[in-house]
Scaffold this active site. Structure first.
Site, PDB file in Angstrom:
ATOM      1  N   ASN A   1       8.762 -12.889   3.491  1.00 39.17           N
ATOM      2  CA  ASN A   1       8.672 -13.141   4.925  1.00 39.17           C
ATOM      3  C   ASN A   1       7.724 -14.308   5.167  1.00 39.17           C
ATOM      4  O   ASN A   1       6.824 -14.566   4.366  1.00 39.17           O
ATOM      5  CB  ASN A   1       8.128 -11.891   5.634  1.00 39.17           C
ATOM      6  CG  ASN A   1       8.032 -12.065   7.135  1.00 39.17           C
ATOM      7  OD1 ASN A   1       8.946 -12.585   7.770  1.00 39.17           O
ATOM      8  ND2 ASN A   1       6.915 -11.642   7.716  1.00 39.17           N
TER       9      ASN A   1
ATOM     10  N   HIS B   1       5.029 -15.491   8.108  1.00 40.66           N
ATOM     11  CA  HIS B   1       4.334 -14.971   9.278  1.00 40.66           C
ATOM     12  C   HIS B   1       3.423 -16.072   9.806  1.00 40.66           C
ATOM     13  O   HIS B   1       2.696 -16.712   9.032  1.00 40.66           O
ATOM     14  CB  HIS B   1       3.511 -13.736   8.900  1.00 40.66           C
ATOM     15  CG  HIS B   1       2.804 -13.141  10.075  1.00 40.66           C
ATOM     16  ND1 HIS B   1       3.458 -12.404  11.040  1.00 40.66           N
ATOM     17  CD2 HIS B   1       1.512 -13.213  10.462  1.00 40.66           C
ATOM     18  CE1 HIS B   1       2.591 -12.033  11.964  1.00 40.66           C
ATOM     19  NE2 HIS B   1       1.399 -12.516  11.636  1.00 40.66           N
TER      20      HIS B   1
ATOM     21  N   ASP C   1       3.482  -6.982   7.717  1.00 39.37           N
ATOM     22  CA  ASP C   1       2.704  -8.219   7.531  1.00 39.37           C
ATOM     23  C   ASP C   1       1.505  -8.042   6.592  1.00 39.37           C
ATOM     24  O   ASP C   1       0.449  -8.641   6.806  1.00 39.37           O
ATOM     25  CB  ASP C   1       2.219  -8.754   8.901  1.00 39.37           C
ATOM     26  CG  ASP C   1       3.380  -9.081   9.837  1.00 39.37           C
ATOM     27  OD1 ASP C   1       4.455  -9.442   9.351  1.00 39.37           O
ATOM     28  OD2 ASP C   1       3.187  -8.971  11.070  1.00 39.37           O
TER      29      ASP C   1
HETATM   30  C1  GAR Z   1       8.363 -18.818  13.004  1.00 39.47           C
HETATM   31  O1  GAR Z   1       7.189 -19.359  13.556  1.00 39.47           O
HETATM   32  C2  GAR Z   1       8.028 -17.635  12.123  1.00 39.47           C
HETATM   33  O2  GAR Z   1       6.819 -17.770  11.423  1.00 39.47           O
HETATM   34  C3  GAR Z   1       7.916 -16.527  13.163  1.00 39.47           C
HETATM   35  O3  GAR Z   1       8.962 -16.786  14.066  1.00 39.47           O
HETATM   36  C4  GAR Z   1       9.242 -18.190  14.084  1.00 39.47           C
HETATM   37  C5  GAR Z   1      10.713 -18.374  13.813  1.00 39.47           C
HETATM   38  O4  GAR Z   1      11.112 -19.696  14.014  1.00 39.47           O
HETATM   39  N1  GAR Z   1       8.034 -15.245  12.560  1.00 39.47           N
HETATM   40  C6  GAR Z   1       7.447 -14.152  13.037  1.00 39.47           C
HETATM   41  O5  GAR Z   1       6.783 -14.144  14.050  1.00 39.47           O
HETATM   42  C7  GAR Z   1       7.688 -12.889  12.235  1.00 39.47           C
HETATM   43  N2  GAR Z   1       6.963 -11.813  12.776  1.00 39.47           N
HETATM   44  P1  GAR Z   1      12.522 -20.206  13.451  1.00 39.47           P
HETATM   45  O6  GAR Z   1      13.581 -19.212  13.916  1.00 39.47           O
HETATM   46  O7  GAR Z   1      12.705 -21.544  14.101  1.00 39.47           O
HETATM   47  O8  GAR Z   1      12.422 -20.272  11.963  1.00 39.47           O
END
Ligand code: GAR
Length: 194
Positions: free
Chosen positions: A111, A113, A149
């Protein structure tokens, strides 16, 4: 060939960065790996169109059509398993996974984060980092374990928090680094001979 299956919920910019890195850095030849499928729990996830354009298999498993989290995860696992993945990549996949799903892919589920874990697990990481007065923020790629996480960290990227940062400005600065970090972490994982 090792198959990578990527799970998304939204824009999919990390997924796109991984797909581009796989091609640019010739993961097929250098790592014996390819992105086999992109799966989403939302039909309107922007990243699905990009994946289709790249000739990658896609599927939507809409969580709202399942009565329980377990039923959704079972259906999701069936779609994931159809591609016999060596690695399952969560890339902005905004569903909490059941312990059964996490156990099924133990050691091959990663993942990204948007915080410097173990700081700020959960949501609203950038707002919380600004409110806490952090001078640095960033993102972490980690193995997924039962605790949200909290798995072992594979790699991190660090950015400064600047005095006038809003949540959105900081998020954009971190996301730019995520696009370098996630492909790098996956390539390192693949090259460790998994
Ligand atoms: C990213 O910033 C990722 O780190 C976060 O969502 C965004 C997705 O962007 N993930 C989380 O918050 C997981 N809990 P993307 O769809 O453009 O890759």
């Amino acid at each position: 060939m090792k198959n990578i299956v990527i799970l998304i919920s939204g824009g999919g910019s990390n997924m796109a960065a991984i797909v581009r890195a796989a091609r640019a850095r010739d993961w097929a030849r250098r790592c014996g790996a390819r992105v086999a499928a992109v799966l989403s729990n939302r039909a309107d996830a922007g990243g699905l169109a990009f994946a289709r354009e790249q000739g990658i298999a896609t599927a939507v498993i809409d969580h709202k059509t399942f009565p329980t989290r377990e039923a959704f995860d079972d259906a999701l696992a069936a779609q994931v398993d159809a591609h016999q993945p060596a690695l399952v990549v969560l890339a902005g996949f905004m569903r909490i996974l059941t312990p059964g799903f996490v156990a099924r892919y133990a050691g091959r589920l990663v993942n990204i984060h948007p915080s410097l874990l173990p700081a700020f697990p959960g949501l609203h990481t950038h707002r919380r980092a600004i409110e806490a007065g952090c001078r640095f923020a960033g993102a972490s790629v980690h193995m997924v374990t039962a605790e949200l996480d909290h798995g072992p960290i594979l790699d991190q990227a660090v950015v400064p928090v600047l005095p006038d940062d809003t949540e959105q400005v900081l998020a954009a600065r971190v996301l730019t680094q995520e696009h370098l970090l996630y492909p790098r972490a996956i390539e390192a994982w693949l090259q460790k001979g998994h």
